[in-house]
Design an enzyme around this catalytic site. Structure first.
Site, mmCIF file in Angstrom:
data_model
loop_
_atom_site.group_PDB
_atom_site.id
_atom_site.type_symbol
_atom_site.label_atom_id
_atom_site.label_comp_id
_atom_site.label_asym_id
_atom_site.label_seq_id
_atom_site.Cartn_x
_atom_site.Cartn_y
_atom_site.Cartn_z
ATOM 1 C CE LYS A 13 -4.375 -1.120 2.026
ATOM 2 N NZ LYS A 13 -5.223 -1.175 3.208
ATOM 3 C CG ASP A 70 -11.993 0.513 6.115
ATOM 4 O OD1 ASP A 70 -11.118 -0.308 6.444
ATOM 5 O OD2 ASP A 70 -13.197 0.325 6.348
ATOM 6 C CB SER A 71 -11.342 -0.937 0.442
ATOM 7 O OG SER A 71 -10.394 -1.943 0.730
ATOM 8 C CG PHE A 153 -6.411 -8.806 -2.959
ATOM 9 C CD1 PHE A 153 -6.242 -7.807 -3.894
ATOM 10 C CD2 PHE A 153 -7.051 -8.486 -1.774
ATOM 11 C CE1 PHE A 153 -6.709 -6.512 -3.659
ATOM 12 C CE2 PHE A 153 -7.516 -7.195 -1.514
ATOM 13 C CZ PHE A 153 -7.340 -6.210 -2.468
ATOM 14 N N GLY A 154 -8.539 -11.359 -2.437
ATOM 15 C CA GLY A 154 -9.851 -11.185 -1.809
ATOM 16 C C GLY A 154 -10.974 -11.772 -2.666
ATOM 17 C CE1 TYR A 155 -15.651 -12.051 0.205
ATOM 18 C CE2 TYR A 155 -14.412 -10.052 0.648
ATOM 19 C CZ TYR A 155 -15.146 -11.128 1.096
ATOM 20 O OH TYR A 155 -15.375 -11.288 2.443
ATOM 21 C CG ASP A 156 -9.841 -8.968 -7.046
ATOM 22 O OD1 ASP A 156 -10.749 -8.138 -6.805
ATOM 23 O OD2 ASP A 156 -8.630 -8.668 -7.040
ATOM 24 N NE ARG A 182 -7.250 -0.645 -2.481
ATOM 25 C CZ ARG A 182 -7.763 -1.827 -2.836
ATOM 26 N NH1 ARG A 182 -7.500 -2.357 -4.007
ATOM 27 N NH2 ARG A 182 -8.538 -2.481 -2.006
#
Ligand code: IMP
Length: 203
Positions: A13, A70-71, A153-156, A182
C-alpha cells in the site's frame, strides 16, 4: 518536502501511495516508520468511520498530515454485507478462500439479477489543524456462482465487473486499477492533491 503519514503497515500500500504522491513533491511515510504508533480498533459501522479512525489516530500520534484507507465489498442481497467486515466475513483470521466460500453459500440459488455488488474504497486525510477530507471510489458488478481467474486477491475471482466484462481476477492489474474502487478513490484524491500538499495548515 511535505511528509504525509500513511496509516498502514502494508508495504504494498505504501508503494502505491508513494507513486501517487511523488509528482506532487510529497514524501509518504508509513506506520512502519513509527514503531510506537497505535493500531486502533476498526470499530466503525462504515468505511468512512474506519478510515477516519485510522487517519486521526495516526495524525494524533505523529502530528503530521495523515492518510488512511478502508475498503470492502457490499452485496445488495445481503443488505450491504460483508461491508466493513469484508476481511473477516467468515470469522477473525479467515482467509480469502473461506470468505469467498461463505459468500457463495449466502447467495446460493439467487439469479444473476439478485447478485449485484459494489466494491467501495474510502480515503480519509486528517490535517494537524483537525480538518478531515474524505474521498470515495466505487465500482459495480455482480457476484458469480463460481470463481473465475487467478489474479488479484480477496473477492476478485467472484466479482464480475460491469466495466470490464471480466472478473477482477481475470483482468490485469492495469485494467483493474483503471475502473476499481481504489483507482477511483485515488483519482478523486489526486484531483485535490495540489490543494492539499504543502498547505496542511490551511486544510
Ligand atoms: P482493507 O481495506 O485492506 O481493510 O480490505 C478489506 C477487505 O476487503 C479485504 O481483505 C478484501 O477481502 C476486501 N477487498 C478490498 N478491496 C478488494 C479488491 O480490490 N479485491 C478483492 N477484495 C477486496
Amino acid at each position: 518536502m511535505e511528509k504525509i503519514l500513511l496509516a498502514s503497515r502494508n508495504p504494498g500500500k505504501a508503494a502505491e501511495f508513494r507513486a501517487l504522491f511523488a509528482p506532487f513533491g510529497a514524501a509518504i511515510l508509513s506506520l512502519a516508520d513509527f514503531p510506537g504508533a497505535p493500531s486502533p480498533e476498526e470499530t466503525g459501522a462504515s468505511f468512512e468511520e474506519n478510515a477516519v479512525i485510522k487517519a486521526e489516530a495516526a495524525q494524533r500520534f505523529a502530528g503530521i498530515l495523515s492518510l488512511a484507507d478502508d475498503s470492502g465489498l457490499a452485496v445488495e442481497a445481503l443488505g450491504g454485507a460483508p461491508g466493513v467486515r469484508s476481511a473477516r466475513f467468515a470469522g477473525a483470521g479467515a482467509d480469502d478462500a473461506a470468505n469467498n466460500r461463505l459468500l457463495l453459500e449466502k447467495l446460493a440459488g439467487l439469479p444473476p439479477e439478485r447478485r449485484r455488488a459494489s466494491f467501495v474504497c474510502v480515503l480519509a486525510l486528517a490535517s494537524p489543524a483537525g480538518r478531515l477530507r474524505i474521498f470515495r471510489g466505487e465500482t459495480h458488478g455482480r457476484i458469480l456462482s463460481w470463481p473465475r481467474g487467478t489474479g488479484g486477491f480477496g473477492y476478485d475471482p467472484l466479482f464480475l465487473s460491469d466495466d470490464l466484462g471480466l472478473t477482477f481476477a481475470e483482468a490485469g492489474s492495469g485494467a483493474k486499477g483503471r475502473v476499481s474502487h481504489r483507482g477511483r478513490a485515488f483519482a478523486a484524491l489526486a484531483a485535490e492533491l495540489p490543494a492539499c500538499v504543502g498547505k496542511a495548515e490551511r486544510l
